[in-house]
Design an enzyme around this catalytic site. Structure first.
Site, mmCIF file in Angstrom:
data_model
loop_
_atom_site.group_PDB
_atom_site.id
_atom_site.type_symbol
_atom_site.label_atom_id
_atom_site.label_comp_id
_atom_site.label_asym_id
_atom_site.label_seq_id
_atom_site.Cartn_x
_atom_site.Cartn_y
_atom_site.Cartn_z
ATOM 1 N N GLY A 97 30.138 74.331 16.768
ATOM 2 C CA GLY A 97 30.327 74.786 15.383
ATOM 3 C C GLY A 97 31.622 75.570 15.225
ATOM 4 N N CYS A 132 29.852 90.099 15.552
ATOM 5 C CA CYS A 132 31.195 90.289 14.982
ATOM 6 C C CYS A 132 31.332 91.716 14.448
ATOM 7 C CB CYS A 132 31.469 89.272 13.882
ATOM 8 S SG CYS A 132 30.320 89.323 12.488
#
Length: 312
Positions: A13, A132
């Site tokens: 992805g 993240c």
């Protein structure tokens, strides 16, 4: 020394594909061995084939069956938290000494934020890249933590909705739990809290992060200097990481304390740090700094581990 160690990437992805391009373009100690997906028609696998990388769409089982698997030293897992648990078990059975860099919130291995604690984990067989939001904000909590005792840290990560693929969306609960825990474990806060916001605005907005830190009273100039130094350290592998404005300070006097649920009354120093993270746009657009900081941190971690293995 020109020798490089081979890596496989599981997950074709957004994150896996960006990571592949970073390995091909930027890696000094690593080279691509295989790209692994589960969707034969994915753009990531098609791109890998065009770039001459061995591919399989049969998942980890397919990777283990590839002749190239014999030479693989590192595996980046860019799937999902639940998939990582199975992937780790299969890979560990097939090759007990293989190194896994986990980009999901599964956190089987210790949390790793390169600027804060990478050197402690160079010998580990599985390290977790937190999230993240964690990669962007934990360095700021740690920067305050090395100057003053941090009682509470709260981060808000705002990312563009367009940059959040199915893996990110499936892992929102894990994101908040893993990031909160890592704020405590690596950031040094007694209590951590994480919030993620997906912003549907068009055109998509760059990743923004807000970090609130409540600490014991401290020299504001020393805290600001520590934050600036840490920002510079992160920029070594994420050039688009920067302070949006100057660090803000609020002194909370004992006569008017804040009440923190679960922690009680607090007085001392409140530090507010406002960040933005622009991506390097290797595969993902520049606004997807949230994905870029994950792939950059993962590559920096594996590169340092590979360097240490090659020099051993």
């Amino acid at each position: 020394m020109n020798q490089k160690l081979k890596v496989a990437i599981i997950g074709s992805g957004n994150i896996g594909t960006d990571l592949m391009i970073k390995v091909l373009r930027n890696a000094k100690y690593l080279e691509m061995g295989a790209m692994v997906g589960i969707d034969a028609a994915s753009d990531g696998l098609a791109r890998a084939q065009r770039m001459g990388v061995t591919t399989t769409y049969a998942g980890v089982e397919g990777l283990i069956k590839l002749p190239e698997f014999a030479d693989i030293d590192f595996v980046f897992d860019a799937t999902s938290a639940s998939a990582h648990v199975q992937n780790e078990a299969l890979l560990r059975q097939a090759k007990p000494g293989i190194r896994l860099i986990d980009l999901t919130p599964a956190a089987i291995g210790p949390y790793c934020v390169p600027v804060v604690n990478l050197e402690e984990h160079l010998g580990k067989l599985n390290v977790n890249m937190v999230t993240c939001g964690g990669q962007a904000t934990i360095p700021m909590v740690a920067a305050v933590s090395r100057v003053a005792k941090v009682h509470y840290a709260e981060i808000v990560a705002s990312i563009s909705s367009k940059s959040a693929g199915p893996g990110t969306r499936a892992n929102i609960d894990e994101f908040t739990e893993t990031t909160s825990k890592a704020i405590e474990v690596i950031g040094g806060a007694a209590k951590g809290k994480a919030i993620i916001i997906m912003n549907p605005a068009e055109p998509p907005l760059i990743m923004r992060d807000t970090v609130y830190v409540l600490s014991a009273a401290a020299d504001q100039a020393a805290v600001a200097a520590s934050v600036a130094e840490m920002v510079q350290a992160v920029q070594a592998y994420v050039p688009g990481y920067r302070l949006k404005q100057q660090v803000q300070f609020d002194v909370i006097p004992e006569s008017a304390p804040l009440n923190i649920p679960g922690l009680g009354r607090f007085s001392g120093l409140k530090t507010s740090v406002f960040l933005e993270v622009e991506g390097a746009a290797h595969y993902l657009p520049a606004y997807a700094g949230n994905l870029d900081i994950m792939t950059s941190a993962a590559l920096a971690t594996a590169e340092r581990m590979a360097q240490s293995m090659l020099n051993a």
